[in-house]
Design a protein around this motif. Structure first.
Motif, short mmCIF file in Angstrom:
data_model
loop_
_atom_site.label_atom_id
_atom_site.label_comp_id
_atom_site.label_asym_id
_atom_site.label_seq_id
_atom_site.Cartn_x
_atom_site.Cartn_y
_atom_site.Cartn_z
N GLY A 23 0.74 -1.10 -0.11
CA GLY A 23 -0.03 0.12 0.01
C GLY A 23 0.81 1.25 -0.09
O GLY A 23 0.47 2.17 -0.91
N ILE A 24 1.90 1.40 0.94
CA ILE A 24 2.83 2.55 0.84
C ILE A 24 3.50 2.71 -0.42
O ILE A 24 3.41 3.61 -0.84
CB ILE A 24 3.80 2.23 2.16
CG1 ILE A 24 2.78 2.58 3.43
CG2 ILE A 24 4.92 3.32 2.09
CD1 ILE A 24 3.78 2.00 4.41
N THR A 25 4.04 1.41 -1.09
CA THR A 25 4.80 1.48 -2.11
C THR A 25 3.90 1.91 -3.33
O THR A 25 4.06 2.86 -4.36
CB THR A 25 5.12 0.28 -2.54
OG1 THR A 25 6.11 -0.23 -1.58
CG2 THR A 25 6.13 0.30 -3.79
N GLY A 26 2.67 1.45 -3.48
CA GLY A 26 1.61 2.13 -4.32
C GLY A 26 1.11 3.54 -4.19
O GLY A 26 1.25 4.38 -5.25
N SER A 32 5.13 9.66 -7.24
CA SER A 32 6.13 9.73 -7.86
C SER A 32 6.13 9.93 -9.45
O SER A 32 6.75 10.74 -9.95
CB SER A 32 7.04 8.43 -7.68
OG SER A 32 7.45 8.44 -6.28
N ILE A 33 5.00 9.15 -9.93
CA ILE A 33 4.62 9.37 -11.20
C ILE A 33 4.17 10.65 -11.74
O ILE A 33 4.49 11.41 -12.70
CB ILE A 33 3.75 8.36 -11.52
CG1 ILE A 33 4.40 7.00 -11.65
CG2 ILE A 33 2.98 8.66 -13.04
CD1 ILE A 33 3.53 5.78 -11.83
N TYR A 51 12.76 1.93 -1.58
CA TYR A 51 11.81 1.46 -0.22
C TYR A 51 11.30 0.12 -0.63
O TYR A 51 11.10 -0.75 0.20
CB TYR A 51 10.70 2.49 0.18
CG TYR A 51 9.68 2.24 1.05
CD1 TYR A 51 10.14 2.23 2.43
CD2 TYR A 51 8.63 1.69 0.60
CE1 TYR A 51 9.28 1.76 3.54
CE2 TYR A 51 7.66 1.24 1.68
CZ TYR A 51 7.79 1.26 2.92
OH TYR A 51 7.16 0.71 3.95
N ALA A 52 10.72 0.03 -1.95
CA ALA A 52 10.17 -1.16 -2.32
C ALA A 52 11.17 -2.30 -2.19
O ALA A 52 10.81 -3.55 -1.80
CB ALA A 52 9.55 -1.13 -3.65
N PHE A 53 12.56 -2.20 -2.67
CA PHE A 53 13.62 -3.00 -2.41
C PHE A 53 13.74 -3.32 -1.11
O PHE A 53 14.02 -4.70 -0.57
CB PHE A 53 14.92 -2.66 -3.37
CG PHE A 53 16.10 -3.67 -3.08
CD1 PHE A 53 16.08 -4.69 -3.69
CD2 PHE A 53 17.07 -3.29 -2.22
CE1 PHE A 53 17.00 -5.53 -3.60
CE2 PHE A 53 17.96 -4.23 -2.02
CZ PHE A 53 18.08 -5.53 -2.68
N LEU A 54 13.74 -2.48 -0.20
CA LEU A 54 14.36 -2.81 1.11
C LEU A 54 13.29 -3.36 2.13
O LEU A 54 13.35 -3.85 3.23
CB LEU A 54 15.00 -1.36 1.90
CG LEU A 54 15.81 -0.95 1.40
CD1 LEU A 54 16.23 0.70 2.28
CD2 LEU A 54 17.15 -1.76 1.60
N THR A 55 11.91 -3.55 1.63
CA THR A 55 10.81 -3.97 2.26
C THR A 55 10.55 -5.45 1.77
O THR A 55 9.62 -5.96 2.36
CB THR A 55 9.50 -3.15 2.14
OG1 THR A 55 9.10 -3.13 0.90
CG2 THR A 55 9.86 -1.95 2.95
#
Length: 87
Positions: A23-26, A32-33, A51-55
């Motif tokens: 949810g946070i990444t979305g 970002s877009i 962030y998506a990679f680290l989670t």
């Protein structure tokens, strides 16, 4: 008979992330877009990808958790060593 994972005690996950992280990444991806298309800023999309990679979670531990544990072990908490000569 229904079989539930971990007796409904485990956190909800989808692929390699928890649902909270997805949810946070979305939300961050949408922001970002918008920043990329409206202002031409690449930094928010890079931060979202990091962030998506680290989670990403492997066996209930994320990469971010591992980095936090390593920093606490090496830098934040004092290590105690006892030297004794036993006879």
């Amino acid at each position: 008979m229904y079989i539930y994972p971990d007796n409904l005690r485990s956190k909800a996950t989808l692929w390699l992330w928890q649902l909270k992280d997805i949810g946070i990444t979305g939300v961050c991806a949408v922001i970002s877009i918008l920043a990329l298309t409206q202002a031409g800023l690449f930094l928010p999309i890079i931060l979202t990808a990091v962030y998506a990679f680290l989670t990403i979670r492997f066996e209930d531990t994320s990469i971010l958790d591992f980095i936090k544990y390593a920093c606490c072990f090496f830098f934040m908490k004092q290590q105690i060593y006892e030297w004794r000569l036993e006879r």
